[in-house]
Design a protein around this motif. Structure first.
Motif, PDB file in Angstrom:
ATOM      1  N   VAL A 116       0.836  -1.174   0.013  1.00 13.15           N
ATOM      2  CA  VAL A 116       0.163   0.072   0.041  1.00 13.15           C
ATOM      3  C   VAL A 116       0.612   1.302   0.037  1.00 13.15           C
ATOM      4  CG1 VAL A 116      -1.806   1.335   1.327  1.00 13.15           C
ATOM      5  CG2 VAL A 116      -1.705  -1.282   1.331  1.00 13.15           C
ATOM      6  N   MET A 117       0.711   2.386  -0.819  1.00  7.28           N
ATOM      7  CA  MET A 117       1.109   3.571  -0.900  1.00  7.28           C
ATOM      8  C   MET A 117       0.480   4.298   0.093  1.00  7.28           C
ATOM      9  SD  MET A 117       1.919   6.184  -3.945  1.00  7.28           S
ATOM     10  CE  MET A 117       2.931   5.186  -5.086  1.00  7.28           C
ATOM     11  N   MET A 118       1.369   4.792   0.803  1.00  4.59           N
ATOM     12  CA  MET A 118       0.856   5.932   1.951  1.00  4.59           C
ATOM     13  C   MET A 118       1.724   7.182   1.807  1.00  4.59           C
ATOM     14  SD  MET A 118      -0.354   5.787   5.731  1.00  4.59           S
ATOM     15  CE  MET A 118       1.413   5.941   6.465  1.00  4.59           C
ATOM     16  N   LEU A 119       1.199   8.377   1.548  1.00  7.21           N
ATOM     17  CA  LEU A 119       1.988   9.643   1.958  1.00  7.21           C
ATOM     18  C   LEU A 119       1.434  10.379   3.062  1.00  7.21           C
ATOM     19  CD1 LEU A 119       2.297   9.213  -1.375  1.00  7.21           C
ATOM     20  CD2 LEU A 119       2.942  11.604  -1.330  1.00  7.21           C
ATOM     21  N   ALA A 120       2.322  10.944   3.871  1.00  6.84           N
ATOM     22  CA  ALA A 120       2.169  11.536   5.313  1.00  6.84           C
ATOM     23  C   ALA A 120       3.029  12.739   5.285  1.00  6.84           C
ATOM     24  CB  ALA A 120       2.602  10.491   6.230  1.00  6.84           C
ATOM     25  N   GLY A 121       2.469  13.703   6.087  1.00  9.88           N
ATOM     26  CA  GLY A 121       3.177  14.845   6.533  1.00  9.88           C
ATOM     27  C   GLY A 121       2.407  15.641   7.475  1.00  9.88           C
ATOM     28  N   LEU A 136      -1.268  14.540   8.596  1.00  9.22           N
ATOM     29  CA  LEU A 136      -1.987  13.784   7.682  1.00  9.22           C
ATOM     30  C   LEU A 136      -1.591  12.680   6.927  1.00  9.22           C
ATOM     31  CD1 LEU A 136      -4.749  14.138   5.739  1.00  9.22           C
ATOM     32  CD2 LEU A 136      -3.166  15.839   4.341  1.00  9.22           C
ATOM     33  N   ARG A 137      -2.046  11.517   6.897  1.00  9.37           N
ATOM     34  CA  ARG A 137      -1.884  10.430   6.074  1.00  9.37           C
ATOM     35  C   ARG A 137      -2.668  10.039   5.086  1.00  9.37           C
ATOM     36  NH1 ARG A 137      -1.312   9.360  11.616  1.00  9.37           N
ATOM     37  NH2 ARG A 137       0.677   9.411  12.529  1.00  9.37           N
ATOM     38  N   VAL A 138      -2.331   9.672   3.889  1.00 10.80           N
ATOM     39  CA  VAL A 138      -3.138   9.219   2.819  1.00 10.80           C
ATOM     40  C   VAL A 138      -2.689   7.833   2.108  1.00 10.80           C
ATOM     41  CG1 VAL A 138      -4.085   9.999   0.654  1.00 10.80           C
ATOM     42  CG2 VAL A 138      -4.076  11.827   2.512  1.00 10.80           C
ATOM     43  N   ALA A 139      -3.472   7.045   2.202  1.00 12.19           N
ATOM     44  CA  ALA A 139      -3.063   5.767   1.453  1.00 12.19           C
ATOM     45  C   ALA A 139      -3.893   5.623   0.473  1.00 12.19           C
ATOM     46  CB  ALA A 139      -3.322   4.621   2.596  1.00 12.19           C
ATOM     47  N   LEU A 140      -3.429   4.796  -0.648  1.00 11.21           N
ATOM     48  CA  LEU A 140      -4.215   4.570  -1.748  1.00 11.21           C
ATOM     49  C   LEU A 140      -4.811   3.044  -1.977  1.00 11.21           C
ATOM     50  CD1 LEU A 140      -1.704   6.672  -4.377  1.00 11.21           C
ATOM     51  CD2 LEU A 140      -3.889   7.307  -3.026  1.00 11.21           C
ATOM     52  N   LYS A 176      -0.343  16.739  -1.317  1.00 13.03           N
ATOM     53  CA  LYS A 176       0.769  17.320  -1.603  1.00 13.03           C
ATOM     54  C   LYS A 176       0.575  18.847  -1.361  1.00 13.03           C
ATOM     55  CE  LYS A 176       2.752  13.871  -4.315  1.00 13.03           C
ATOM     56  NZ  LYS A 176       3.867  13.584  -5.484  1.00 13.03           N
ATOM     57  N   TYR A 177      -0.509  19.334  -1.498  1.00 12.13           N
ATOM     58  CA  TYR A 177      -0.863  20.981  -1.554  1.00 12.13           C
ATOM     59  C   TYR A 177      -0.752  21.356  -0.010  1.00 12.13           C
ATOM     60  CZ  TYR A 177      -3.257  25.364  -0.815  1.00 12.13           C
ATOM     61  OH  TYR A 177      -3.639  26.526  -0.485  1.00 12.13           O
ATOM     62  N   ALA A 178      -1.099  20.225   0.844  1.00  7.32           N
ATOM     63  CA  ALA A 178      -0.960  20.674   2.490  1.00  7.32           C
ATOM     64  C   ALA A 178       0.309  20.386   3.071  1.00  7.32           C
ATOM     65  CB  ALA A 178      -2.009  19.733   3.104  1.00  7.32           C
TER      66      ALA A 178
END
Length: 351
Positions: free
Chosen positions: A154-159, A173-177, A289-291
């Motif tokens: 699972v790909m997850m981006l966080a920040g 904020l963590r967003v998985a796909l 990515k905006y946030a």
């Protein structure tokens, strides 16, 4: 003595900003982690001296990488030498060096599976160059899954988000796909009850074991506008997503939804959530990515190792202009996140 995490950092596409941000990030984080760059030593040494002559690199081979003492803090950066095929021209892609990029990743994966490295951090690669070298390649996430024989990742981006107003502080904020690098026309067919259940299980497990979150709360988007509008705008929410969430909840996973993606990304919803599961790449990542851009981290969940990365690409245009223009903030966040995850994972798995 406190154990210092050993972090392998692959330097990515040599013509991009990867080598520079890897050196800068490793040097800045060297007091809290033991950084090991994997790339062409001669090129990295040349760049390091141009960035700052006080930066110290020490070349080691793969055998020595297996003997690194994480409790001994060398005040510099180790480099596992992975020589390039041809000279690098910043900003100019060269397929001849594509195989070296993958070789460096293979070294990192092998070391992490042997537990010589506590985590892997990857600088960005140029997918087209690797494919131009005759090697089918769709991305780090898929490559790591293949090389570790992991059926589902699972790909997850966080920040941390930027402050949303004077009275609302920034929050993680963590967003998985649910799907990654797929054409939009293929997304619906790729989402099944079984796949969503497996993805939710991976997210729940890794948030517990690699992030130390005891009872993760996962908010799930719908696929269609307005989450399908009760079937008027699509049936995926009724036929697939809702049944998957019900099954996940019965398995003890705190998963809620499906929610309309256009209204879910608000502080009043996110501040109590540990992760958002979006259905496709461009549904969740533009908001993330905006946030968080410049401080975001790309994380691969479900692997038998820890892998983080920066939230941006190779930035060939910046590399072509010279050193000192690339922002290495995301690399620092990726290194720090990898170290934190390694600490939680080691405590939970008891290596």
């Amino acid at each position: 003595m406190t154990r210092t995490p050993v972090i392998a950092i692959t330097t990515g596409e040599p013509a991009g900003i990867g080598p520079e941000i890897s050196i800068r990030g490793a040097w800045e984080c060297r007091k809290t982690v033991l950084p090991v760059l994997i790339g062409d030593y001669a090129y990295l040494e040349e760049l390091a001296q141009k960035i700052d002559p006080v930066i110290v690199l020490k070349r080691i081979d793969r055998i020595h990488a297996e003997r690194l003492e994480s409790s001994h803090h060398f005040d510099g950066i180790y480099v596992v030498d992975c020589p390039l095929e041809q000279t690098v021209t910043p900003g100019k892609l060269n397929p001849a060096n594509g195989i070296t990029v993958l070789n460096s990743l293979d070294i990192a994966i092998e070391g992490a599976l042997k537990r010589n490295f506590d985590a892997i951090v990857t600088a960005p690669v140029q997918k087209s160059t690797i494919n131009d070298a005759g090697i089918p390649f769709t991305g780090h996430t898929e490559y790591l899954a293949e090389k570790t024989a992991t059926r589902q990742v699972v790909m997850m981006l966080a920040g941390p988000t930027k402050p949303m107003g004077n009275d609302i502080p920034g929050f993680a904020l963590r967003v998985a796909l649910a799907t990654t690098h797929l054409p939009i026309k293929n997304v619906s067919g790729a989402i099944t009850i079984g796949s969503l259940m497996e993805i939710l299980s991976i997210i729940d497990n890794d948030l517990k074991n690699k992030f130390g979150i005891a009872s993760p709360k996962i908010l799930v988007t719908g696929l269609n506008p307005h989450a399908g509008e009760n079937g008027y705008l699509g049936m995926e929410e009724i036929d697939v997503i809702s049944p998957a969430l019900e099954k996940a909840r019965k398995a003890g996973i705190h998963a809620c939804g499906p929610f309309p993606a256009d209204t879910l990304f608000q502080p009043r919803f996110l501040q109590n959530a540990d992760c958002i599961l979006a259905m496709y790449h461009d549904q969740g990542l533009p908001v993330l990515k905006y946030a968080t851009f410049g401080q975001g981290v790309n994380i691969t969940l479900g692997l038998p190792l820890i892998r983080t990365s920066v939230d941006h690409g190779t930035a060939l245009d910046i590399a072509e202009k010279g050193l000192g223009l690339a922002d290495h903030g995301s690399m620092i966040e990726a290194i720090n996140t990898a170290a934190l995850m390694a600490s939680h994972w080691r405590n939970n798995i008891h290596f």
